[in-house]
Design an enzyme around this catalytic site. Structure first.
Site, short mmCIF file in Angstrom:
data_model
loop_
_atom_site.label_atom_id
_atom_site.label_comp_id
_atom_site.label_asym_id
_atom_site.label_seq_id
_atom_site.Cartn_x
_atom_site.Cartn_y
_atom_site.Cartn_z
N ASN A 89 0.80 -1.22 0.00
CA ASN A 89 0.00 0.00 0.00
C ASN A 89 0.84 1.27 0.00
O ASN A 89 0.46 2.27 -0.61
CB ASN A 89 -0.92 0.00 1.23
CG ASN A 89 -1.40 1.38 1.61
OD1 ASN A 89 -2.28 1.95 0.99
ND2 ASN A 89 -0.78 1.95 2.64
N TYR A 155 4.53 9.35 -10.82
CA TYR A 155 3.46 8.54 -10.22
C TYR A 155 2.86 7.59 -11.24
O TYR A 155 2.66 6.40 -10.95
CB TYR A 155 2.39 9.47 -9.65
CG TYR A 155 1.35 8.77 -8.81
CD1 TYR A 155 1.72 8.13 -7.63
CD2 TYR A 155 0.01 8.78 -9.16
CE1 TYR A 155 0.77 7.49 -6.84
CE2 TYR A 155 -0.95 8.16 -8.38
CZ TYR A 155 -0.57 7.52 -7.22
OH TYR A 155 -1.51 6.89 -6.44
N LYS A 159 3.11 3.40 -10.89
CA LYS A 159 1.91 2.58 -10.79
C LYS A 159 1.78 1.65 -12.00
O LYS A 159 1.33 0.50 -11.88
CB LYS A 159 0.67 3.46 -10.65
CG LYS A 159 0.61 4.21 -9.33
CD LYS A 159 0.68 3.26 -8.14
CE LYS A 159 0.60 3.97 -6.81
NZ LYS A 159 0.67 3.04 -5.66
#
Length: 251
Positions: A89, A155, A159
Site C-alpha cells: 500500500n 506517479y 503505478k
C-alpha cells in the site's frame, strides 16, 4: 480456505490513511497483521494487542529494507501460516511537475518506495514460504498507471510498473501464488490533500481534484479498505492481474 488463525498479513504504510484502514479491517476479522512503516500505529496496537506486530522501516531506503529481508525475520514471522497476504500500500505521489523541474533525490526515494519496495517484498514473501502455503499479493495501484496525467510522470510510471509486475508474475505460474494490481479509486487521505496543495502550474488538473473533495466524491478509507480486503480474500482474487475496485463493486 484458511481461517483467520492460520492467515497472516503484511501491510505496508499501516500508520495512516488507507494502510491504517486496511490493517484495521484485517485485524477486525481476526487476521494477524505485520505492519511495515516509518512510524508505529499506537491506536491499532492498543485495540489489537497480540494480533498486530510492527516493524519500523523507511521503505524508501532500500538498504535497511534489504538487510531486514535477508535477516530471516520474515520467515520466522510467517511460520505456521497456511495463507499469507501482502498488501503493498505504501506510496507517494510526489514529486509532481514536468521533467527538468523535479528534485533528483525525491525522484529516487519515490521510485524506491513505489516500485523497489513492493517488488522486494513480493519476492521475499514467496522465497520465505513453501509452495504448500497460499500466497496472495495485492499491489495498490491507481488509474494513473493506466492513463497519463500531466505533472504525474513519476506517479504514473511507478503505478504502471506495479501493473506490469502483476501481469508478468501471473505468467510465471508460481505454485500457490495469486497476485493482482488493484486501483482503489479516489480516497479521502493525506495524498489527496497533497494533490490539492500542488501549484496548478505543476499539476494542471488540480481543480478536478479540488472538485472531488468539494462535491463529496472522495471515498472514506475504511469503506475502500473493506472492499480491498473482501477482494483479496475472495475466490476470484488474481484471476485478473490488473483490475479496479470501481469495476468490481461499482463507483
Amino acid at each position: 480456505m484458511s481461517t483467520p488463525a492460520t492467515t497472516k498479513a503484511i501491510v505496508t504504510g499501516h500508520s495512516r490513511g488507507l494502510g491504517e484502514a486496511v490493517a484495521a479491517d484485517l485485524l477486525g476479522r481476526g487476521i494477524a497483521v505485520l505492519g511495515l512503516s516509518r512510524a508505529a500505529n499506537d491506536t491499532l496496537a492498543s485495540r489489537h494487542p497480540g494480533l498486530l506486530q510492527q516493524t519500523l522501516l523507511d521503505l524508501a531506503d532500500t538498504a535497511p529494507l534489504q538487510a531486514w529481508l535477508q535477516s530471516g525475520v520474515l520467515a520466522q514471522l510467517l511460520q505456521g501460516a497456511r495463507q499469507v497476504l501482502l498488501l503493498n500500500n505504501a506510496g507517494v505521489v510526489q514529486p509532481i511537475g514536468a521533467l527538468g523541474g523535479l528534485d533528483a533525490a525525491a525522484l529516487a526515494r519515490a521510485l524506491a518506495l513505489n516500485v523497489t519496495a513492493p517488488l522486494l517484498l513480493a519476492n521475499a514473501l514467496v522465497a520465505a514460504t513453501g509452495d504448500a502455503v497460499e500466497r496472495r499479493v495485492l499491489h495498490v495501484s491507481s488509474g494513473a498507471g493506466r492513463k497519463p496525467y500531466a505533472g504525474w510522470s513519476l506517479y504514473c510510471a511507478t503505478k504502471a510498473a506495479l501493473d506490469m509486475h502483476a501481469r508478468a508474475s501471473q505468467l510465471d505460474a508460481v505454485p500457490g501464488l495469486r497476485i493482482a494490481s488493484v486501483a482503489p479509486g479516489v480516497i479521502d487521505t493525506d495524498m489527496q490533500a497533497a494533490i490539492r496543495a500542488t501549484p496548478e502550474g505543476d499539476f494542471p488538473l488540480r481543480e478536478r481534484f479540488e472538485a472531488l473533495k468539494r462535491d463529496g466524491q472522495l471515498e472514506p478509507p475504511a469503506q475502500v479498505a473493506r472492499k480491498l480486503v473482501d477482494h483479496l480474500l475472495s475466490p476470484d482474487f488474481g484471476d485478473e492481474a490488473v483490475t479496479d475496485l470501481r469495476e468490481l463493486y461499482g463507483a
